[in-house]
Motif scaffolding. Structure first.
Motif, PDB file in Angstrom:
ATOM      1  N   ALA A   1      48.086  41.502  39.304  1.00 54.86           N
ATOM      2  CA  ALA A   1      48.703  39.882  39.468  1.00 54.86           C
ATOM      3  C   ALA A   1      47.626  38.934  38.769  1.00 54.86           C
ATOM      4  O   ALA A   1      48.062  38.099  38.252  1.00 54.86           O
ATOM      5  CB  ALA A   1      48.569  39.757  40.978  1.00 54.86           C
ATOM      6  N   GLU A   2      46.298  39.188  38.654  1.00 53.45           N
ATOM      7  CA  GLU A   2      45.350  38.335  38.068  1.00 53.45           C
ATOM      8  C   GLU A   2      45.465  38.409  36.697  1.00 53.45           C
ATOM      9  O   GLU A   2      45.341  37.210  35.903  1.00 53.45           O
ATOM     10  CB  GLU A   2      43.770  38.625  38.487  1.00 53.45           C
ATOM     11  CG  GLU A   2      43.699  38.461  39.997  1.00 53.45           C
ATOM     12  CD  GLU A   2      42.069  38.685  40.554  1.00 53.45           C
ATOM     13  OE1 GLU A   2      41.558  39.673  39.592  1.00 53.45           O
ATOM     14  OE2 GLU A   2      41.660  38.368  41.396  1.00 53.45           O
TER      15      GLU A   2
ATOM     16  N   ARG B   1      45.981  43.592  43.064  1.00 51.26           N
ATOM     17  CA  ARG B   1      45.341  42.154  42.840  1.00 51.26           C
ATOM     18  C   ARG B   1      44.958  42.117  41.013  1.00 51.26           C
ATOM     19  O   ARG B   1      44.876  41.081  40.656  1.00 51.26           O
ATOM     20  CB  ARG B   1      44.186  42.263  43.617  1.00 51.26           C
ATOM     21  CG  ARG B   1      43.253  41.039  43.220  1.00 51.26           C
ATOM     22  CD  ARG B   1      41.957  40.998  44.055  1.00 51.26           C
ATOM     23  NE  ARG B   1      42.271  40.792  45.592  1.00 51.26           N
ATOM     24  CZ  ARG B   1      41.321  40.674  46.562  1.00 51.26           C
ATOM     25  NH1 ARG B   1      39.889  40.885  46.272  1.00 51.26           N
ATOM     26  NH2 ARG B   1      41.751  40.348  47.649  1.00 51.26           N
TER      27      ARG B   1
ATOM     28  N   LEU C   1      48.148  39.039  34.861  1.00 49.90           N
ATOM     29  CA  LEU C   1      49.586  38.136  34.554  1.00 49.90           C
ATOM     30  C   LEU C   1      49.262  36.748  34.861  1.00 49.90           C
ATOM     31  O   LEU C   1      49.529  36.087  34.068  1.00 49.90           O
ATOM     32  CB  LEU C   1      50.627  38.625  35.558  1.00 49.90           C
ATOM     33  CG  LEU C   1      51.200  40.199  35.246  1.00 49.90           C
ATOM     34  CD1 LEU C   1      52.031  40.445  36.394  1.00 49.90           C
ATOM     35  CD2 LEU C   1      51.700  40.282  33.847  1.00 49.90           C
ATOM     36  N   GLU C   2      48.276  36.492  35.991  1.00 46.27           N
ATOM     37  CA  GLU C   2      48.407  34.992  35.984  1.00 46.27           C
ATOM     38  C   GLU C   2      47.375  34.354  35.058  1.00 46.27           C
ATOM     39  O   GLU C   2      47.713  33.120  34.519  1.00 46.27           O
ATOM     40  CB  GLU C   2      47.787  34.755  37.617  1.00 46.27           C
ATOM     41  CG  GLU C   2      47.442  33.286  37.951  1.00 46.27           C
ATOM     42  CD  GLU C   2      46.975  33.180  39.418  1.00 46.27           C
ATOM     43  OE1 GLU C   2      46.825  32.157  39.976  1.00 46.27           O
ATOM     44  OE2 GLU C   2      46.418  34.317  39.858  1.00 46.27           O
ATOM     45  N   ASP C   3      46.248  34.980  34.706  1.00 49.11           N
ATOM     46  CA  ASP C   3      45.530  34.569  33.608  1.00 49.11           C
ATOM     47  C   ASP C   3      45.602  34.777  32.387  1.00 49.11           C
ATOM     48  O   ASP C   3      45.286  34.444  31.145  1.00 49.11           O
ATOM     49  CB  ASP C   3      44.071  35.209  33.876  1.00 49.11           C
ATOM     50  CG  ASP C   3      43.482  35.125  35.312  1.00 49.11           C
ATOM     51  OD1 ASP C   3      43.851  33.820  35.726  1.00 49.11           O
ATOM     52  OD2 ASP C   3      42.677  35.693  35.608  1.00 49.11           O
ATOM     53  N   GLU C   4      46.974  35.442  32.172  1.00 46.13           N
ATOM     54  CA  GLU C   4      47.652  35.651  30.693  1.00 46.13           C
ATOM     55  C   GLU C   4      46.756  36.519  30.181  1.00 46.13           C
ATOM     56  O   GLU C   4      46.443  36.498  28.702  1.00 46.13           O
ATOM     57  CB  GLU C   4      47.892  34.419  29.982  1.00 46.13           C
ATOM     58  CG  GLU C   4      49.123  33.421  30.867  1.00 46.13           C
ATOM     59  CD  GLU C   4      49.338  32.283  30.055  1.00 46.13           C
ATOM     60  OE1 GLU C   4      48.900  31.861  28.892  1.00 46.13           O
ATOM     61  OE2 GLU C   4      50.405  31.797  30.357  1.00 46.13           O
TER      62      GLU C   4
END
Length: 372
Positions: free
Chosen positions: A173-174, A170, A176-179
């Motif tokens: 992934a967060e 998690r 990478l998602e939030d850059e």
């Protein structure tokens, strides 16, 4: 001497009278079939006495006995009948009491064997069967409690082991998602780590599925003739990369190889679990040796490592689900299922698996019958 024709006539009428009494007695017994044995024994005794009396009455009239002789015979038969009825009552009460003893023992505690009392032969046999059933029930209860304990331990360990990689997944992934991470090297490292964690979770789920099949008795074996040398060679080949990465010397040898009738895939998994487990607990520059041989009419595969040994108190529990002891004896440090799965697979092949401290480490031994 009575003429033969008269004798046949007496026998015919006496049999007819006794048959009539027997028909009535059978009807009464059928009506009382749900009553106690004592009541039914009294009916049998009464029917016997009445059948005898009816026969005597028929004979007396046919033979024209006088009243005095008839009275004497009837008095004797009636006295004998009363004694027979008294004996039947006592016997019935004894049977009822013995039956009540068995019933009370079962009702009081289903896990307690019946009392060791002197019983009639039939009830004594029933008591022995109940005692044997008690032993089986007690053993089953103990297994059920052990499985329940293992299940609780397994749930606790799996919950813990799933929580850590899921939290890492998690977080990555967060990020990478939030850059939060944008440089290519870090992104690739996160992707690689996510793949590793997913593979680890996949292996854990596979182990759980395999263990659930074993415990449910749903493990279906596709047996075929496989060379013992092939099984050992595949186990060594499957663990060579791990041994090389850790710097552990891995050696396999088959001193005598005969074909065994096994499920190559399932048994290969059990052997790989043992070999990988041995490598993970052997320090660098240590050695793990796999030996296959035929001895005592059995195929035997031993996996010896240099882990430093297992505490003696922990040896009986090494193959329990989720057992870890001081150091986890399980491949990959997972949920503690590797050795439990190995034991389940070996036992499904009608074999045995054991462990003992030997030299610088432990020696796991798998024994399989040559024919099943």
């Amino acid at each position: 001497m009575i003429p033969f024709a008269d004798l046949l006539l007496v026998v015919f009428y006496a049999t007819l009278a006794a048959f009539a009494v027997a028909v009535v007695a059978l009807g009464v017994l059928y009506a009382l079939r749900g009553r106690s044995v004592a009541t039914q024994l009294i009916v049998v005794a009464v029917a016997t006495v009445l059948a005898t009396i009816s026969g005597i009455l028929v004979i007396s009239f046919l033979m024209l006995l006088n009243d005095h002789d008839r009275s004497v015979v009837l008095a004797v038969v009636t006295s004998a009948g009363l004694v027979a009825m008294a004996v039947s009552v006592l016997l019935g009460r004894r049977l009822v009491a013995a039956n009540r003893t068995l019933v009370d023992a079962v009702r009081a505690d289903p896990f307690r064997p019946p009392p060791a009392e002197r019983l009639p032969r039939e009830l004594a046999e029933l008591s022995r069967e109940l005692a044997a059933a008690y032993d089986r029930l007690a053993a089953s209860h103990e297994r059920e409690q052990a499985l329940e304990t293992s299940r609780r331990e397994l749930v606790a360990w799996v919950s813990h082991d799933l929580r850590t990689p899921l939290a890492g997944l998690r977080a990555m992934a967060e990020a990478l998602e939030d850059e939060v991470v944008a440089d290519q090297d870090t992104v690739q490292r996160y992707h690689g780590r996510i793949r590793v964690e997913v593979e680890r979770l996949t292996e854990m789920v596979d182990d759980l599925f395999e263990l659930s099949r074993i415990h449910a008795g749903a493990l279906r074996l596709s047996r075929q003739r496989v060379g013992l040398a092939d099984l050992v060679a595949e186990a060594v080949a499957g663990a060579e990369a791990l041994a090389r990465a850790k710097g552990v010397r891995l050696h396999g040898d088959v001193r005598e190889g005969l074909p065994v009738q096994v499920d190559a895939g399932e048994l290969g998994r059990a052997l790989r679990n043992l070999v990988v487990n041995a490598i993970r607990h052997t320090p660098s520059d240590g050695a793990v040796e796999i030996i296959g041989e035929v001895r005592g009419g059995e195929a035997r595969v031993t996996v010896a490592d240099a882990c430093g040994g297992i505490p003696e108190d922990d040896l009986p529990r090494v193959f329990d689900v989720a057992f870890r002891g001081e150091t986890a004896r399980t491949p990959g440090g997972g949920a503690g299922l590797g050795l439990a799965i190995a034991r389940g697979i070996v036992e499904a092949h009608a074999g045995e698996i054991g462990v003992a401290n030997d030299g610088p480490g432990c020696r796991f031994e798998v024994r399989l019958p040559l024919t099943v």
